[in-house]
Design an enzyme around this catalytic site. Sequence first.
Site, PDB file in Angstrom:
ATOM      1  N   GLU A 248       0.838  -1.196   0.000  1.00  0.00           N
ATOM      2  CA  GLU A 248       0.000   0.000   0.000  1.00  0.00           C
ATOM      3  C   GLU A 248       0.875   1.248   0.000  1.00  0.00           C
ATOM      4  O   GLU A 248       1.562   1.541   0.994  1.00  0.00           O
ATOM      5  CB  GLU A 248      -0.925   0.012   1.225  1.00  0.00           C
ATOM      6  CG  GLU A 248      -1.844   1.222   1.174  1.00  0.00           C
ATOM      7  CD  GLU A 248      -2.816   1.298   2.348  1.00  0.00           C
ATOM      8  OE1 GLU A 248      -2.972   0.314   3.064  1.00  0.00           O
ATOM      9  OE2 GLU A 248      -3.404   2.379   2.506  1.00  0.00           O
ATOM     10  N   LYS A 380      -8.504 -14.643  16.421  1.00  0.00           N
ATOM     11  CA  LYS A 380      -8.700 -14.277  15.010  1.00  0.00           C
ATOM     12  C   LYS A 380     -10.141 -13.953  14.664  1.00  0.00           C
ATOM     13  O   LYS A 380     -10.573 -14.188  13.535  1.00  0.00           O
ATOM     14  CB  LYS A 380      -8.164 -15.383  14.086  1.00  0.00           C
ATOM     15  CG  LYS A 380      -6.713 -15.696  14.325  1.00  0.00           C
ATOM     16  CD  LYS A 380      -6.210 -16.878  13.545  1.00  0.00           C
ATOM     17  CE  LYS A 380      -4.780 -17.175  13.935  1.00  0.00           C
ATOM     18  NZ  LYS A 380      -4.249 -18.382  13.375  1.00  0.00           N
ATOM     19  N   ASP A 456       1.600 -14.022  13.109  1.00  0.00           N
ATOM     20  CA  ASP A 456       0.459 -14.616  12.417  1.00  0.00           C
ATOM     21  C   ASP A 456      -0.436 -13.477  11.927  1.00  0.00           C
ATOM     22  O   ASP A 456      -1.107 -12.823  12.739  1.00  0.00           O
ATOM     23  CB  ASP A 456      -0.303 -15.521  13.387  1.00  0.00           C
ATOM     24  CG  ASP A 456      -1.414 -16.289  12.686  1.00  0.00           C
ATOM     25  OD1 ASP A 456      -1.857 -15.833  11.615  1.00  0.00           O
ATOM     26  OD2 ASP A 456      -1.839 -17.330  13.216  1.00  0.00           O
ATOM     27  N   HIS A 554      -2.424  10.379  -1.730  1.00  0.00           N
ATOM     28  CA  HIS A 554      -2.721   9.055  -2.290  1.00  0.00           C
ATOM     29  C   HIS A 554      -2.632   9.077  -3.806  1.00  0.00           C
ATOM     30  O   HIS A 554      -2.195   8.105  -4.422  1.00  0.00           O
ATOM     31  CB  HIS A 554      -4.089   8.553  -1.811  1.00  0.00           C
ATOM     32  CG  HIS A 554      -3.979   7.764  -0.550  1.00  0.00           C
ATOM     33  ND1 HIS A 554      -4.033   6.408  -0.503  1.00  0.00           N
ATOM     34  CD2 HIS A 554      -3.777   8.182   0.720  1.00  0.00           C
ATOM     35  CE1 HIS A 554      -3.873   5.994   0.740  1.00  0.00           C
ATOM     36  NE2 HIS A 554      -3.729   7.064   1.506  1.00  0.00           N
TER      37      HIS A 554
END
Length: 569
Positions: A248, A380, A456, A554
């Site tokens: 990104e 998660k 993770d 951006h």
Amino acid sequence: MAVEVHRRVPPPQVAGGAPRRRTAGGEGERVRVRVQAGDALPLPIRHTNLIFSALFAASLVYLMRRWREKIRSSTPLHVVGLAEILAICGLVASLIYLLSFFGIAFVQSVVSNSDDEEDFLIDSRARSTQAPPAPAPCALLGNPAAAPEKMPEEDEEIVAAVVAGKIPSYVLETRLGDCRRAAGIRREALRRITGREINGLPLDGFDYASILGQCCELPVGYVQLPVGVAGPLLLDGRRFYVPMATTEGCLVASTNRGCKAIAESGGAFSVVLRDGMTRAPVVRFPSARRAAELKGFLEDPANFDTLAVVFNRSSRFGRLQGVKCAMAGRNLYMRFTCSTGDAMGMNMVSKGVQNVLDYLQDDFPDMDVISISGNFCSDKKSAAVNWIEGRGKSVVCEAIIKEEVVKKVLKTNVQALVELNVIKNLAGSAVAGALGGFNAHASNIVTAIFIATGQDPAQNVESSQCITMLEAVNEGKDLHISVTMPSIEVGTVGGGTQLASQSACLDLLGVKGANRESPGSNARLLASVVAGAVLAAELSLISAQAAGHLVQSHMKYNRSSKDMSKAAS
Ligand code: ADP
């Protein structure tokens, strides 16, 4: 050590058994890889088959001749010499090999045809119903880009067997004893099965042995990700250069700008409020009354020491901190929390919980263990329990940004920042019904650092929970900014942290591996760095939005000038 999620209590782990398989230990553990001892052949299959077939035939012929001679000379059959003993051993060994090799291969081919969960890559039914047809050989020849890599004849045979479903793809590493070769063969089989070139996915330049049984199954290559560095992040008097793996645009630049504003204002400061990983098994009783009895037992302070002794047997580092229970009818959810040293700790806590379940079964024989993970953990998944109780490391990080820095570096003013934070991160998130999402983009930074340092990445769900507070201080001139993150789940040992690239990024931060003097302090420092980087990135993004710069930056950094229609398939 992997701990599988079972419906019933699994038997205790046996040390030194099958190849050690370590995962990050979360909810993704349900997919098992069946690797059988019979698959581990030191020589190529063709040679091993030949040797054992020859041994079988030679032993059989020799023994039959000897027995015929004995019958003729009336010698008792049970009187055997050394040569006969050796021939009998050879016969038995080759018989066992041939039976297990062909027998297992046959059973596996039957099982794998009906088991598309574990062998999805080569399942022939899946191929015929889902995958696009493999290109005809002439089509491959006609297209130079599609020309297959020239493989040794031996490998060609294995590729053909994998494509035909005769050799399960997942046994290649153990059968060949060469992880790079196994990945190359699997990749070629995949190419033939799907008819898709995957040239952009590199194969060479990666140590496939380093992931075997630990990090990734069925490898066919690796994804390349750029790693940028933001910093120095001046945190608790130390300078950190923070590695961030991302695609990104703007993200690293923006975090870097926040680091600059923090450093020019004297630095940020962090506190680790809590450090404990959780696992919550669910058990069922015949009645809610019985479930409540166990709840009372577990939460009675008088029983804590006994439970801790049982729990702590699992590891030198896992130390029970407490148990909190919740009920749903006759189902009991027991949320165990323990310290885990420098490991993220999911496997460690699971092993301790297993010990306690085994122990409880004696006193509560009517306890039915439904699952070692009952989702009250909560791993998660977005859950209020983590937001309120914490999971992993609970960290607060703060800084006071000077008025002139807000103007010069962040191109805005304190009043605008405070107002935007209230309206966007607090009121706006309340309107959205956010759960721990009272921030601008904490998950951007958490995920980029997680990927760079071998955490993770699925745990970014709860690790990104964050409330960002902005207040005017020093008579309204300066800005107090803080991020409060109750469940940052990180480790510096175990999982992906030991892989070469990831461990280099941990090393850059000075938190590689286990801290021998003070176990757990490397992982806690990493959590503080994550919070510090989030602080920097929040500061920068909120400033960009307050100043109305977001869209311009951006357009400059996050927009490819390439013609995207050409990139479409
Ligand atoms: P996780 O629970 O994060 O999945 P594991 O429990 O599988 O990690 O791996 C941690 C391993 O590292 C354990 O075998 C543990 O004994 C070992 N270890 C060595 N030093 C440390 C340390 N300082 N902190 C935590 N674990 C350590």
